[in-house]
Design a protein around this motif. Structure first.
Motif, PDB file in Angstrom:
ATOM      1  N   GLU A 130      29.682  32.359  35.548  1.00  0.00           N
ATOM      2  CA  GLU A 130      30.483  33.273  34.713  1.00  0.00           C
ATOM      3  C   GLU A 130      30.047  33.137  33.244  1.00  0.00           C
ATOM      4  OE1 GLU A 130      32.873  35.343  35.615  1.00  0.00           O
ATOM      5  OE2 GLU A 130      33.461  34.723  37.639  1.00  0.00           O
ATOM      6  N   ILE A 131      29.861  34.280  32.602  1.00  0.00           N
ATOM      7  CA  ILE A 131      29.616  34.326  31.155  1.00  0.00           C
ATOM      8  C   ILE A 131      30.651  35.267  30.541  1.00  0.00           C
ATOM      9  CG2 ILE A 131      28.019  34.896  29.289  1.00  0.00           C
ATOM     10  CD1 ILE A 131      25.710  34.420  31.185  1.00  0.00           C
ATOM     11  N   HIS A 132      31.490  34.741  29.689  1.00  0.00           N
ATOM     12  CA  HIS A 132      32.508  35.544  28.992  1.00  0.00           C
ATOM     13  C   HIS A 132      32.079  35.734  27.539  1.00  0.00           C
ATOM     14  CE1 HIS A 132      35.621  35.523  32.166  1.00  0.00           C
ATOM     15  NE2 HIS A 132      35.059  34.357  32.512  1.00  0.00           N
ATOM     16  N   VAL A 133      31.807  36.967  27.176  1.00  0.00           N
ATOM     17  CA  VAL A 133      31.372  37.282  25.810  1.00  0.00           C
ATOM     18  C   VAL A 133      32.600  37.420  24.912  1.00  0.00           C
ATOM     19  CG1 VAL A 133      30.133  38.917  24.337  1.00  0.00           C
ATOM     20  CG2 VAL A 133      29.317  38.445  26.680  1.00  0.00           C
ATOM     21  N   LYS A 134      32.556  36.801  23.766  1.00  0.00           N
ATOM     22  CA  LYS A 134      33.629  36.923  22.776  1.00  0.00           C
ATOM     23  C   LYS A 134      33.066  37.605  21.536  1.00  0.00           C
ATOM     24  CE  LYS A 134      36.389  32.952  24.257  1.00  0.00           C
ATOM     25  NZ  LYS A 134      37.075  31.715  23.819  1.00  0.00           N
ATOM     26  N   ARG A 135      33.423  38.885  21.371  1.00  0.00           N
ATOM     27  CA  ARG A 135      32.959  39.646  20.220  1.00  0.00           C
ATOM     28  C   ARG A 135      33.890  39.393  19.033  1.00  0.00           C
ATOM     29  NH1 ARG A 135      27.841  41.265  21.547  1.00  0.00           N
ATOM     30  NH2 ARG A 135      27.818  42.144  23.681  1.00  0.00           N
ATOM     31  N   VAL A 136      33.329  39.134  17.879  1.00  0.00           N
ATOM     32  CA  VAL A 136      34.148  38.875  16.712  1.00  0.00           C
ATOM     33  C   VAL A 136      34.904  40.150  16.318  1.00  0.00           C
ATOM     34  CG1 VAL A 136      32.330  39.438  15.015  1.00  0.00           C
ATOM     35  CG2 VAL A 136      34.193  37.866  14.403  1.00  0.00           C
ATOM     36  N   GLN A 137      36.181  39.998  15.964  1.00  0.00           N
ATOM     37  CA  GLN A 137      37.013  41.096  15.472  1.00  0.00           C
ATOM     38  C   GLN A 137      37.309  40.829  13.995  1.00  0.00           C
ATOM     39  OE1 GLN A 137      40.394  40.515  17.962  1.00  0.00           O
ATOM     40  NE2 GLN A 137      39.538  41.620  19.716  1.00  0.00           N
ATOM     41  N   MET A 138      36.974  41.783  13.151  1.00  0.00           N
ATOM     42  CA  MET A 138      37.247  41.626  11.719  1.00  0.00           C
ATOM     43  C   MET A 138      38.639  42.193  11.423  1.00  0.00           C
ATOM     44  SD  MET A 138      34.762  39.923  10.768  1.00  0.00           S
ATOM     45  CE  MET A 138      35.359  39.787   9.081  1.00  0.00           C
ATOM     46  N   VAL A 139      39.502  41.331  10.912  1.00  0.00           N
ATOM     47  CA  VAL A 139      40.900  41.685  10.636  1.00  0.00           C
ATOM     48  C   VAL A 139      41.158  41.522   9.137  1.00  0.00           C
ATOM     49  CG1 VAL A 139      43.316  41.093  11.083  1.00  0.00           C
ATOM     50  CG2 VAL A 139      41.632  40.991  12.943  1.00  0.00           C
ATOM     51  N   THR A 140      41.874  42.502   8.556  1.00  0.00           N
ATOM     52  CA  THR A 140      42.259  42.437   7.144  1.00  0.00           C
ATOM     53  C   THR A 140      43.737  42.095   7.044  1.00  0.00           C
ATOM     54  OG1 THR A 140      40.602  44.087   6.513  1.00  0.00           O
ATOM     55  CG2 THR A 140      42.410  43.703   4.960  1.00  0.00           C
ATOM     56  N   ILE A 141      44.055  41.069   6.266  1.00  0.00           N
ATOM     57  CA  ILE A 141      45.445  40.648   6.064  1.00  0.00           C
ATOM     58  C   ILE A 141      45.809  40.869   4.597  1.00  0.00           C
ATOM     59  CG2 ILE A 141      47.099  38.748   6.196  1.00  0.00           C
ATOM     60  CD1 ILE A 141      45.311  37.471   8.320  1.00  0.00           C
ATOM     61  N   ASP A 142      46.821  41.713   4.379  1.00  0.00           N
ATOM     62  CA  ASP A 142      47.364  41.932   3.029  1.00  0.00           C
ATOM     63  C   ASP A 142      48.602  41.047   2.902  1.00  0.00           C
ATOM     64  OD1 ASP A 142      48.509  42.752   0.681  1.00  0.00           O
ATOM     65  OD2 ASP A 142      48.413  44.896   1.094  1.00  0.00           O
ATOM     66  N   ASP A 147      38.945  45.776  13.076  1.00  0.00           N
ATOM     67  CA  ASP A 147      39.384  46.646  11.977  1.00  0.00           C
ATOM     68  C   ASP A 147      40.904  46.721  11.864  1.00  0.00           C
ATOM     69  OD1 ASP A 147      36.765  47.209  11.229  1.00  0.00           O
ATOM     70  OD2 ASP A 147      36.634  48.942  12.571  1.00  0.00           O
ATOM     71  N   MET A 148      41.605  45.785  12.444  1.00  0.00           N
ATOM     72  CA  MET A 148      43.064  45.756  12.349  1.00  0.00           C
ATOM     73  C   MET A 148      43.486  45.375  10.929  1.00  0.00           C
ATOM     74  SD  MET A 148      45.649  43.479  14.702  1.00  0.00           S
ATOM     75  CE  MET A 148      47.259  44.093  15.144  1.00  0.00           C
ATOM     76  N   VAL A 149      44.562  46.006  10.434  1.00  0.00           N
ATOM     77  CA  VAL A 149      45.129  45.680   9.122  1.00  0.00           C
ATOM     78  C   VAL A 149      46.540  45.147   9.329  1.00  0.00           C
ATOM     79  CG1 VAL A 149      45.814  46.537   6.857  1.00  0.00           C
ATOM     80  CG2 VAL A 149      43.738  47.421   7.947  1.00  0.00           C
ATOM     81  N   ILE A 150      46.791  43.958   8.839  1.00  0.00           N
ATOM     82  CA  ILE A 150      48.111  43.329   8.935  1.00  0.00           C
ATOM     83  C   ILE A 150      48.664  43.212   7.522  1.00  0.00           C
ATOM     84  CG2 ILE A 150      49.389  41.274   9.644  1.00  0.00           C
ATOM     85  CD1 ILE A 150      47.087  40.691  11.615  1.00  0.00           C
ATOM     86  N   SER A 151      49.787  43.886   7.259  1.00  0.00           N
ATOM     87  CA  SER A 151      50.387  43.861   5.926  1.00  0.00           C
ATOM     88  C   SER A 151      51.686  43.057   5.955  1.00  0.00           C
ATOM     89  CB  SER A 151      50.680  45.289   5.446  1.00  0.00           C
ATOM     90  OG  SER A 151      49.481  46.021   5.327  1.00  0.00           O
ATOM     91  N   ILE A 152      51.814  42.160   4.995  1.00  0.00           N
ATOM     92  CA  ILE A 152      53.019  41.346   4.855  1.00  0.00           C
ATOM     93  C   ILE A 152      53.644  41.649   3.497  1.00  0.00           C
ATOM     94  CG2 ILE A 152      53.998  39.025   4.887  1.00  0.00           C
ATOM     95  CD1 ILE A 152      51.407  38.126   6.322  1.00  0.00           C
ATOM     96  N   SER A 153      54.846  42.227   3.499  1.00  0.00           N
ATOM     97  CA  SER A 153      55.573  42.497   2.255  1.00  0.00           C
ATOM     98  C   SER A 153      56.458  41.299   1.940  1.00  0.00           C
ATOM     99  CB  SER A 153      56.419  43.771   2.381  1.00  0.00           C
ATOM    100  OG  SER A 153      55.590  44.906   2.531  1.00  0.00           O
ATOM    101  N   ARG A 154      56.162  40.645   0.828  1.00  0.00           N
ATOM    102  CA  ARG A 154      56.903  39.445   0.434  1.00  0.00           C
ATOM    103  C   ARG A 154      58.047  39.841  -0.499  1.00  0.00           C
ATOM    104  NH1 ARG A 154      55.368  35.403   3.889  1.00  0.00           N
ATOM    105  NH2 ARG A 154      53.096  35.217   3.998  1.00  0.00           N
ATOM    106  N   LYS A 155      59.277  39.575  -0.086  1.00  0.00           N
ATOM    107  CA  LYS A 155      60.446  39.899  -0.904  1.00  0.00           C
ATOM    108  C   LYS A 155      61.109  38.613  -1.383  1.00  0.00           C
ATOM    109  CE  LYS A 155      63.327  43.164   0.400  1.00  0.00           C
ATOM    110  NZ  LYS A 155      64.399  43.879   1.126  1.00  0.00           N
ATOM    111  N   HIS A 156      61.446  38.600  -2.682  1.00  0.00           N
ATOM    112  CA  HIS A 156      62.223  37.468  -3.173  1.00  0.00           C
ATOM    113  C   HIS A 156      63.224  37.955  -4.219  1.00  0.00           C
ATOM    114  CE1 HIS A 156      59.217  37.474  -6.472  1.00  0.00           C
ATOM    115  NE2 HIS A 156      60.156  36.877  -7.194  1.00  0.00           N
ATOM    116  N   TYR A 157      64.250  37.166  -4.415  1.00  0.00           N
ATOM    117  CA  TYR A 157      65.357  37.518  -5.306  1.00  0.00           C
ATOM    118  C   TYR A 157      65.365  36.549  -6.486  1.00  0.00           C
ATOM    119  CZ  TYR A 157      66.892  40.006  -1.110  1.00  0.00           C
ATOM    120  OH  TYR A 157      66.947  40.827  -0.009  1.00  0.00           O
ATOM    121  N   ALA A 158      65.780  37.073  -7.647  1.00  0.00           N
ATOM    122  CA  ALA A 158      65.843  36.232  -8.841  1.00  0.00           C
ATOM    123  C   ALA A 158      67.067  36.614  -9.660  1.00  0.00           C
ATOM    124  CB  ALA A 158      64.580  36.396  -9.680  1.00  0.00           C
ATOM    125  N   THR A 159      67.672  35.609 -10.285  1.00  0.00           N
ATOM    126  CA  THR A 159      68.776  35.844 -11.217  1.00  0.00           C
ATOM    127  C   THR A 159      68.227  35.666 -12.624  1.00  0.00           C
ATOM    128  OG1 THR A 159      70.410  35.016  -9.628  1.00  0.00           O
ATOM    129  CG2 THR A 159      71.063  35.114 -11.944  1.00  0.00           C
TER     130      THR A 159
END
Length: 352
Positions: free
Chosen positions: A87-99, A142-154
């Motif tokens: 058995e030969i299992h090929v693993k192709r690299v996936q380029m992912v963008t993380i915001d 080519d997947m894009v993962i976006s993380i919206s960071r929310k914080h609170y301040a007084t």
């Protein structure tokens, strides 16, 4: 020669000759069958594609090249033995963008869940954060993962309270002259606010508490309203020249007969502002600007000469249904003066 043939074909030698021939045939069979026996069979899995491929190559990279499934720069593979196949299992690299809250990261992966990828990169998701994809979703190229960071301040800060300007009117000052009775000063207010930031950008702000630290002090300005009182007097109007009771000589370029009424801002609690932005006062009158343009200086006296309003400037306009055409509205300090004046035909001298 006859003796050799006789020796070779003798009964004793026939047996050995048969053995030799058999051995030659066996060797030939083995030699011809070696290429076929040397073939290796592989089951290659490359994404959704499964290929059975036979070759004499043993290096997986060479096998993939021969099968037309060459590896890219960052591609890799795994191998294992499985029954009749390798058995030969090929693993192709996936380029992912993380915001990550505005910070962009590009990374390679070989097929894992979004959660596994973020864990591997030590990227955590807070309770107030928002993720654009499901954590259990499989990564893809080519997947894009976006993380919206929310914080609170007084936050606490000061706010300026602008001072107001108050006007008082004084008929002992010349008309239009202004004097500062007392200077004004700004006040100060201290605010405590709850601020919401998303990716370090402010998205909302709400005041929690406010406290006046310093009251604003109003500026007081005295405005002169001195003018010629309504009276008879030694007023002389000649050809293009007006001589007032005080002896002032004015020149005029034209005269209009107009109906005049009176208006006042008494009781407003604040100064009236004319259509041209000046303070409403005695001498600033309302006109139909299509008949008398703004800024025109005039000398106004009743037709019978019994009432002298004096010098006036066109600075305001009234309701077109009332102050239109040959109508003007004279400003008085009090409503009582307006009532006393009523409505009169006046001669309006256009001053040069």
């Amino acid at each position: 020669m006859h003796r050799l043939q006789q020796t070779f074909f003798s009964k004793g030698n026939i047996f050995y000759r048969a053995i030799a021939i058999t051995m030659i045939v066996a060797v030939a069979v083995c030699l011809f069958s070696l290429p076929a026996a040397a073939k290796n069979t592989y089951r290659i899995t490359d994404g959704d594609r499964v290929l059975i491929f036979s070759t004499d190559a043993t290096n997986p990279v060479d096998v993939l090249d021969q099968a037309g499934l060459a590896l890219g720069k960052d591609d890799t593979y795994t191998t294992q033995e499985s029954g009749d196949f390798s058995e030969i299992h090929v693993k192709r690299v996936q380029m992912v963008t993380i915001d990550n809250g505005g910070q962009i990261l590009k990374t390679g992966t070989y097929g894992e869940t979004v959660q596994q990828l973020l864990t591997r990169l030590n990227i955590s998701i807070g309770e107030s954060d928002t993720l654009s994809v499901d954590l259990h979703e499989q990564t893809k190229n080519d997947m894009v993962i976006s993380i919206s960071r929310k914080h609170y301040a007084t936050e606490t800060h000061s706010k300026t309270i602008p001072y107001e300007t108050q006007y008082t009117y004084d008929d002992t000052l010349p008309e239009g002259q202004q004097e500062v009775v007392s200077a004004g000063s700004d006040g100060e207010m201290r605010l405590v606010e709850e601020v919401v930031y998303v990716n370090n950008k402010e998205t909302s702000r709400e005041t929690v508490t406010s406290e006046v630290v310093q009251e604003a002090v109003p500026e007081v300005i005295r405005v002169g309203t001195g003018h010629a009182d309504a009276q008879k007097g030694n007023l002389t109007i000649g050809d293009g020249v007006i001589t007032t009771e005080s002896g002032e000589v004015l020149t005029y370029t034209g005269v209009k007969t107009m109906l005049a009424t009176g208006y006042s801002c008494e009781g407003w609690g604040r100064p009236g502002i004319t259509a041209t932005g000046t303070v409403a006062r005695v001498g600033a009158i309302a006109v139909d600007p299509s008949v008398i343009p703004y800024g025109t200086r005039m000398f106004i006296v009743s037709d019978d000469g019994q009432y002298v309003y004096g010098i006036a400037t066109a600075e305001d306009c009234g309701d077109p249904d009332y102050i239109g055409g040959n109508r003007i509205d004279l400003y008085f300090d009090t409503v009582a003066e307006c009532v006393q004046f009523g409505a009169r035909d006046c001669q309006v001298y256009i001053l040069g």
